[in-house]
Scaffold this active site. Structure first.
Site, PDB file in Angstrom:
ATOM      1  N   ASP A  28       0.838  -1.202   0.000  1.00  0.00           N
ATOM      2  CA  ASP A  28       0.000   0.000   0.000  1.00  0.00           C
ATOM      3  C   ASP A  28       0.874   1.254   0.000  1.00  0.00           C
ATOM      4  O   ASP A  28       1.880   1.315   0.720  1.00  0.00           O
ATOM      5  CB  ASP A  28      -0.876   0.048   1.248  1.00  0.00           C
ATOM      6  CG  ASP A  28      -2.069  -0.889   1.179  1.00  0.00           C
ATOM      7  OD1 ASP A  28      -2.077  -1.766   0.295  1.00  0.00           O
ATOM      8  OD2 ASP A  28      -2.976  -0.743   2.019  1.00  0.00           O
ATOM      9  N   CYS A  53      -8.328   4.582   1.235  1.00  0.00           N
ATOM     10  CA  CYS A  53      -9.054   4.501   2.509  1.00  0.00           C
ATOM     11  C   CYS A  53      -8.297   5.273   3.581  1.00  0.00           C
ATOM     12  O   CYS A  53      -7.112   5.568   3.428  1.00  0.00           O
ATOM     13  CB  CYS A  53      -9.170   3.047   2.972  1.00  0.00           C
ATOM     14  SG  CYS A  53      -9.917   1.909   1.790  1.00  0.00           S
ATOM     15  N   TYR A  87      -7.700 -15.005   3.635  1.00  0.00           N
ATOM     16  CA  TYR A  87      -6.339 -14.767   4.107  1.00  0.00           C
ATOM     17  C   TYR A  87      -6.291 -14.411   5.594  1.00  0.00           C
ATOM     18  O   TYR A  87      -5.212 -14.265   6.157  1.00  0.00           O
ATOM     19  CB  TYR A  87      -5.662 -13.667   3.290  1.00  0.00           C
ATOM     20  CG  TYR A  87      -6.467 -12.386   3.195  1.00  0.00           C
ATOM     21  CD1 TYR A  87      -6.439 -11.443   4.205  1.00  0.00           C
ATOM     22  CD2 TYR A  87      -7.281 -12.138   2.096  1.00  0.00           C
ATOM     23  CE1 TYR A  87      -7.193 -10.296   4.146  1.00  0.00           C
ATOM     24  CE2 TYR A  87      -8.042 -10.982   2.018  1.00  0.00           C
ATOM     25  CZ  TYR A  87      -7.986 -10.066   3.037  1.00  0.00           C
ATOM     26  OH  TYR A  87      -8.754  -8.930   2.961  1.00  0.00           O
ATOM     27  N   ASN A 100     -18.216  11.590   3.370  1.00  0.00           N
ATOM     28  CA  ASN A 100     -17.792  12.839   2.738  1.00  0.00           C
ATOM     29  C   ASN A 100     -17.837  13.931   3.798  1.00  0.00           C
ATOM     30  O   ASN A 100     -18.749  13.936   4.643  1.00  0.00           O
ATOM     31  CB  ASN A 100     -18.740  13.274   1.614  1.00  0.00           C
ATOM     32  CG  ASN A 100     -18.572  12.470   0.336  1.00  0.00           C
ATOM     33  OD1 ASN A 100     -17.596  11.749   0.167  1.00  0.00           O
ATOM     34  ND2 ASN A 100     -19.541  12.589  -0.554  1.00  0.00           N
ATOM     35  N   HIS A 144     -17.432   9.108  -0.212  1.00  0.00           N
ATOM     36  CA  HIS A 144     -16.400   8.571  -1.090  1.00  0.00           C
ATOM     37  C   HIS A 144     -15.096   8.203  -0.390  1.00  0.00           C
ATOM     38  O   HIS A 144     -14.146   7.794  -1.050  1.00  0.00           O
ATOM     39  CB  HIS A 144     -16.104   9.573  -2.214  1.00  0.00           C
ATOM     40  CG  HIS A 144     -17.252   9.754  -3.155  1.00  0.00           C
ATOM     41  ND1 HIS A 144     -18.272  10.649  -2.907  1.00  0.00           N
ATOM     42  CD2 HIS A 144     -17.558   9.155  -4.337  1.00  0.00           C
ATOM     43  CE1 HIS A 144     -19.156  10.603  -3.902  1.00  0.00           C
ATOM     44  NE2 HIS A 144     -18.750   9.704  -4.763  1.00  0.00           N
ATOM     45  N   GLU A 182      -3.947   0.395  -2.073  1.00  0.00           N
ATOM     46  CA  GLU A 182      -3.263  -0.779  -2.606  1.00  0.00           C
ATOM     47  C   GLU A 182      -2.658  -0.497  -3.975  1.00  0.00           C
ATOM     48  O   GLU A 182      -3.273   0.156  -4.817  1.00  0.00           O
ATOM     49  CB  GLU A 182      -4.222  -1.965  -2.748  1.00  0.00           C
ATOM     50  CG  GLU A 182      -4.984  -2.337  -1.503  1.00  0.00           C
ATOM     51  CD  GLU A 182      -6.379  -1.758  -1.459  1.00  0.00           C
ATOM     52  OE1 GLU A 182      -7.227  -2.302  -0.735  1.00  0.00           O
ATOM     53  OE2 GLU A 182      -6.612  -0.725  -2.153  1.00  0.00           O
TER      54      GLU A 182
END
Length: 223
Positions: A28, A53, A87, A100, A144, A182
């Site tokens: 990331d 994020c 995982y 937002n 968002h 990512e």
């Protein structure tokens, strides 16, 4: 490279954070949220391409009244169950709400997202300083910017990018609100390989750090 990574975070530089070979095997782009500008958001979406994020500490989320998404959606038949994540079957995902800031327009532009991210870091700092915050006065959902809530015991409980990044911020002594994205591979359609991520870091003079290094430093500081 852990000390170099912590120093880079203090300076407001991006760090490439890889988790583990036996987990997501993803790198990331990672940066402290209180220093992010719209140019940094632009770089994340261009050079990384994954989901941008913002990770916050568990204690701050609790004070702000931010729930995990799974709790909001608990009556939905498709909601994530423990064991669903291949995982990491012993933990749930860290997703909370998508928000937002109320001063944004659509919320998706680089400037809108940087505004939301900066404001998130400020309300987290307010919680750390013991100041009262009414989250709904500044933010609305849906939005968002996905908010990620770190596990309460951080790396003693979960080894995700959320916990790794927040733990790094705590060890660096900075605002523990971290934005991550990512790095994806345009050719393979998969996550960018560790080797390619290291090459990217060298090309742009950025620090590359592995989750194992973060975990080792974290464990050393707990003893």
């Amino acid at each position: 490279m852990i000390q170099e990574a912590l120093d880079a975070l203090r300076k407001g530089e991006m760090v490439l954070l890889y988790d583990f070979d036996n987990r997501e095997r993803e790198t990331d782009l990672t940066m402290r949220s209180d220093r992010i500008t719209h140019r940094d958001i632009c770089r994340m979406r261009h050079d990384a391409g994954g989901l941008i994020c913002t990770a916050i500490p568990y204690a701050s989320a609790k004070k702000l009244g931010l729930p995990f998404a799974r709790d909001v959606l608990k009556n939905c038949a498709m909601v994530e169950q423990l064991g669903d994540i291949p995982y990491d079957p012993s933990n749930n995902s860290s997703f909370s709400l998508w928000v937002n800031h109320r001063n944004t327009f659509t919320g998706i532009t680089d400037k809108d997202r940087s505004l939301t991210v900066n404001a998130l870091s400020q309300v987290v700092q307010n919680t750390l300083d013991g100041e009262p915050v009414v989250f709904k006065e500044q933010f609305r959902t849906p939005g968002h910017m996905p908010v990620l809530i770190a596990a309460e015991k951080l790396l003693d409980q979960r080894h995700g990018q959320t916990e790794l990044s927040v733990a790094m911020a705590e060890m660096a002594g900075i605002n523990p609100t971290i934005s991550i994205c990512e790095m994806l591979d345009d050719e393979s359609g998969l996550a960018l390989s560790k080797e390619e991520a290291i090459r990217y870091a060298k090309k742009y003079g950025l620090v590359f750090v592995e989750g194992s290094e973060v975990l080792e430093e974290w464990d050393n500081r707990q003893t």
